[in-house]
Structures are given as C-alpha cells and as structure tokens.
Design a protein around this motif. Structure first.
Motif, short mmCIF file in Angstrom:
data_model
loop_
_atom_site.label_atom_id
_atom_site.label_comp_id
_atom_site.label_asym_id
_atom_site.label_seq_id
_atom_site.Cartn_x
_atom_site.Cartn_y
_atom_site.Cartn_z
N UNK A 44 -3.02 86.45 -28.26
CA UNK A 44 -3.15 87.43 -27.18
C UNK A 44 -3.10 86.75 -25.81
N UNK A 45 -3.77 85.64 -25.70
CA UNK A 45 -3.74 84.90 -24.44
C UNK A 45 -2.33 84.42 -24.12
N UNK A 46 -1.65 83.89 -25.14
CA UNK A 46 -0.29 83.38 -24.93
C UNK A 46 0.67 84.47 -24.50
N UNK A 47 0.44 85.70 -24.98
CA UNK A 47 1.30 86.82 -24.61
C UNK A 47 1.00 87.37 -23.22
N UNK A 55 -2.24 91.36 -10.73
CA UNK A 55 -0.97 91.03 -10.06
C UNK A 55 -0.48 89.62 -10.37
N UNK A 56 0.82 89.45 -10.26
CA UNK A 56 1.43 88.16 -10.55
C UNK A 56 0.89 87.05 -9.65
N UNK A 57 0.52 87.39 -8.42
CA UNK A 57 0.02 86.36 -7.50
C UNK A 57 -1.27 85.72 -8.00
N UNK A 58 -1.96 86.40 -8.92
CA UNK A 58 -3.18 85.84 -9.51
C UNK A 58 -2.97 85.42 -10.96
N UNK A 59 -1.72 85.30 -11.37
CA UNK A 59 -1.42 84.81 -12.71
C UNK A 59 -1.27 85.87 -13.77
N UNK A 60 -1.34 87.15 -13.38
CA UNK A 60 -1.20 88.21 -14.35
C UNK A 60 0.23 88.71 -14.47
N UNK A 112 -8.38 83.07 -13.69
CA UNK A 112 -9.03 82.71 -14.95
C UNK A 112 -9.18 83.92 -15.87
N UNK A 113 -9.34 85.10 -15.28
CA UNK A 113 -9.39 86.33 -16.07
C UNK A 113 -8.03 86.60 -16.69
N UNK A 114 -6.97 86.46 -15.91
CA UNK A 114 -5.62 86.76 -16.39
C UNK A 114 -5.21 85.84 -17.54
N UNK A 115 -5.65 84.60 -17.51
CA UNK A 115 -5.28 83.65 -18.56
C UNK A 115 -6.11 83.82 -19.83
N UNK A 116 -7.22 84.53 -19.72
CA UNK A 116 -8.13 84.65 -20.84
C UNK A 116 -9.16 83.55 -20.90
N UNK A 117 -9.10 82.62 -19.94
CA UNK A 117 -10.11 81.56 -19.87
C UNK A 117 -11.50 82.15 -19.64
#
Length: 386
Positions: A44-47, A55-60, A112-117
């Motif tokens: 799920x994280x990898x996807x 938003x993409x600017x925050x890694x999402x 960090x939220x967007x990456x699942x970290x």
C-alpha cells in the motif's frame, strides 16, 4: 488539485488489480488473524495509497474529491479493514493540517503522512462527547509556551498504529468556540492506550481509548497556530470524510451484489437456479437501483465539492454530503441484508462472505456522524433557506 486523466486512469486500474489480486484473496487471513498482513501494508505504501488526497508538493498523489471517491469505491469492494489502514492518513487524520495548518506544519508532517512513514489518527470522540462533539471535556491548559492536556479519547481509529494524533481539546470556555486542534505525537510522556476494542465487525481495524495525563504539547502544535478554531477544522474534515465513506459504502454494495448474483446463479432449488425466481430477482433489482442512486449522489456531490474554492465552506455542499452519507450508508445496510436473505441459511454462515460484510457495514452508519446527525444537518440547512 487533481491528477491528469491519463495518470488517474492508470492509478485506478492499478487499484482495481490490487483489490482483485492481493486484497480479496487475503480476506480470510484478515478475518482469522484480526490484522492486515505487513506485506500488504508495505505494498500500500509503495502504491502511494497513504497519500491519495495529499498534494504532490508534499509527496502525495493529489487526487481531487471526485477522483478520491472513485478510488474509495474500488477499495470498498473488499474487506473494509484494508482501507482503514491508510484511511486516516488520506482523510480525517491529515486533512485538518492540509486545510488549516501553518506552512511549517504542512512541510513537517504531510510528506511523512503521504509516504506512510507516519500514521495519523483523528482524536475527537470522548466517553461523554460523541455526536455532541462541541461538548468535549479534554482540557488543554496553557503554561508558558506549552499546553498541558488531560482527558480521554474513545474509539480512536488506528490509535494502536498511530505516530501522531490530530486531537481536539478545550483551550477556552464551553461550546465550539473553546476547542482547539493539536498535532500530538503519540510518543509524548503521559500518553497511554487502552486495550484494543473488540467490535461487531471490521476485523483487522484497530481502535482503542487514548488517555492523556499531563501531556505537554508545544503551543506551536495548534493547527493553524490560532486557538479556538479546532471545531471548525473538525467539521470541514468530516465534510470531506463523509463523501469518502459514502463512496466506500457504494463499493461494498457493489461487492455484495456481485456475491449475491453469483450465488443466485449457482444455487438450485425446485429444479432451477434460485435467480430464476422473480422474488429473488426483485431483491437483486432493489439492490441495483439503490446502488445506482447512491453512487450518482456521491459523484454529483464530489464534483460540487471540487468546484467550490479550496478551503471554502459551502452550506449546500455540506448538506449534500450529509445526504450522500445518510443514503449510501443506510443503502449498503439494506443491500447487505438482502444479500444474506438471498443466500438463505448459507448467508448466516461465516464461510460465505456476505455474513461478515453484513457485520462490517453496520459501522458505516455510525462513524463520521451518525445517520441521525446527517438528518439534523440536512434539516437545519433546509430551514435556513428562504
């Protein structure tokens, strides 16, 4: 904020494959172990599923509300606990920071939220404050440049997994105006978790009490940096969340309908498939018609949500989101009930998945605001109109 059409179609196709090839085959494991397998969480994280709405600017990925609902529909077609793993990151755990947070809070938390970290939880409900959210009692007393928090939060989704909470506490007087929203790291001294709740359904989801005793939170952790805005932030977050849950409900209704149609074609009584009997067809038809109506509502409201200015509050959209949440979550309950009925005695046996889906969908009518709260929101808005 939205993904271009070609990229979104690729994402949606990938989610559909993931649900069919990875999640559906793991449903029995989830039911037996009461947990989501770790390798699935990593997939799920990898996807990028933890950052669908960021938003993409925050890694999402930066989906629009309409796009998010389409993805939520697909994720609703399997056991609801799978979506729950990242659901708070996509919705109620992160959206308050995205909508009302300071630039520093967004930059420090959202990637960090967007990456699942970092797993976020939304901590609003208390033992004596559920539907009446403005009555919450958790206190936050200012001492210099820190707030000291005391109180208990209840039924907090993903609390056992959370690295931080979006948490509402009372910094001022009574009522909504005295509530502030905090970013509270879960490892702060004074935070303890209650035992994991044993629930009617949705095995694999994790909820529990969160107890705060003299927890010191920097004043800079108030979302937006301004005390007294927490209730408004929470309501905006829930408005978006209600649309997401409505889409999930439609996805699960689609899954139950497919299971019921397949069983009706296979099961034979009185010398023919039960699906050839008109009363069985009538139940299937009712499911299809209600699903079509609910999904149409969700799509219409999501487009309206996307059309309004970002961060703006539109009473008409709020009302329509409540209509969608009320109708779709009640609708999937009826579809699940018919699904069990079509399966007959087999529908009451755990071997057939409609039994667990029947239990799973019951919660949808309770969280993100009960059906009765949606009725109040809808009725109140209608009475305000000229």
């Amino acid at each position: 904020m939205s993904l271009d059409i070609e990229s979104f179609e690729l994402l949606l196709a990938a989610v559909q494959r993931f649900v069919k090839e990875r999640l559906v085959p793991a449903e029995n494991i989830l039911e037996e172990t009461d947990d989501v397998p770790a390798d699935i969480v990593e997939d799920m994280k990898a996807m990028g599923l933890f950052g669908l709405s960021i938003p993409e600017e925050y890694g999402g990925i930066g989906l629009s509300m309409s796009q998010e609902c389409q993805v939520a529909f697909e994720l609703g077609r399997t056991s609801l606990a799978f979506r729950s793993v990242f659901g708070t990151n996509v919705g109620i755990g992160s959206q308050g920071i995205l909508m009302d947070g300071t630039p520093e809070q967004k930059q420090g938390i959202l990637p960090r939220v967007a990456s699942g970290e970092l797993i976020m939880s939304f901590a609003l409900t208390e033992p004596d404050a559920g539907s009446d959210a403005a009555a919450l009692k958790m206190r936050a007393e200012l001492h210099g440049d820190v707030y000291v928090l005391n109180g208990t939060k209840r039924f907090i989704t993903n609390a056992p997994r959370a690295g931080a909470f979006t948490l509402m506490a009372r910094t001022g007087g009574p009522g909504a105006g005295g509530i502030s929203s905090f970013i509270v790291p879960s490892n702060l001294p004074g935070i303890t978790l209650g035992k994991t709740d044993r629930k009617m359904g949705q095995r694999g989801t994790k909820t529990c009490d969160v107890i705060l005793e003299n927890v010191r939170v920097p004043a800079a952790n108030i979302i937006g940096g301004v005390p007294g805005q927490g209730f408004k932030t929470a309501m905006k977050v829930l408005e978006r969340g209600r649309l997401h849950i409505s889409a999930v409900a439609c996805g699960m209704a689609q899954r139950i309908l497919e299971e019921s149609v397949a069983y009706a074609k296979e099961r034979r009584q009185f010398g023919k498939a039960i699906g050839e009997f008109q009363l069985i067809q009538a139940m299937l038809a009712d499911c299809q018609a209600e699903l079509y109506a609910g999904w149409s509502m969700v799509q219409d409201c999501a487009l309206r949500y996307d059309a309004k200015p970002a961060g703006a509050s539109d009473p008409d959209v709020i009302m329509r989101a409540s209509c969608a949440k009320m109708f779709c979550t009640e609708m999937v309950g009826r579809v699940a009930d018919r699904g069990v009925q079509i399966h007959g005695g087999a529908g009451y046996i755990n071997e057939y998945k409609v039994e667990r889906f029947y239990r799973d969908v019951r919660l949808l009518r309770l969280y993100e605001g009960t059906t009765q709260i949606q009725q109040i929101i809808i009725g109140r808005e209608l009475m305000r109109r000229d």
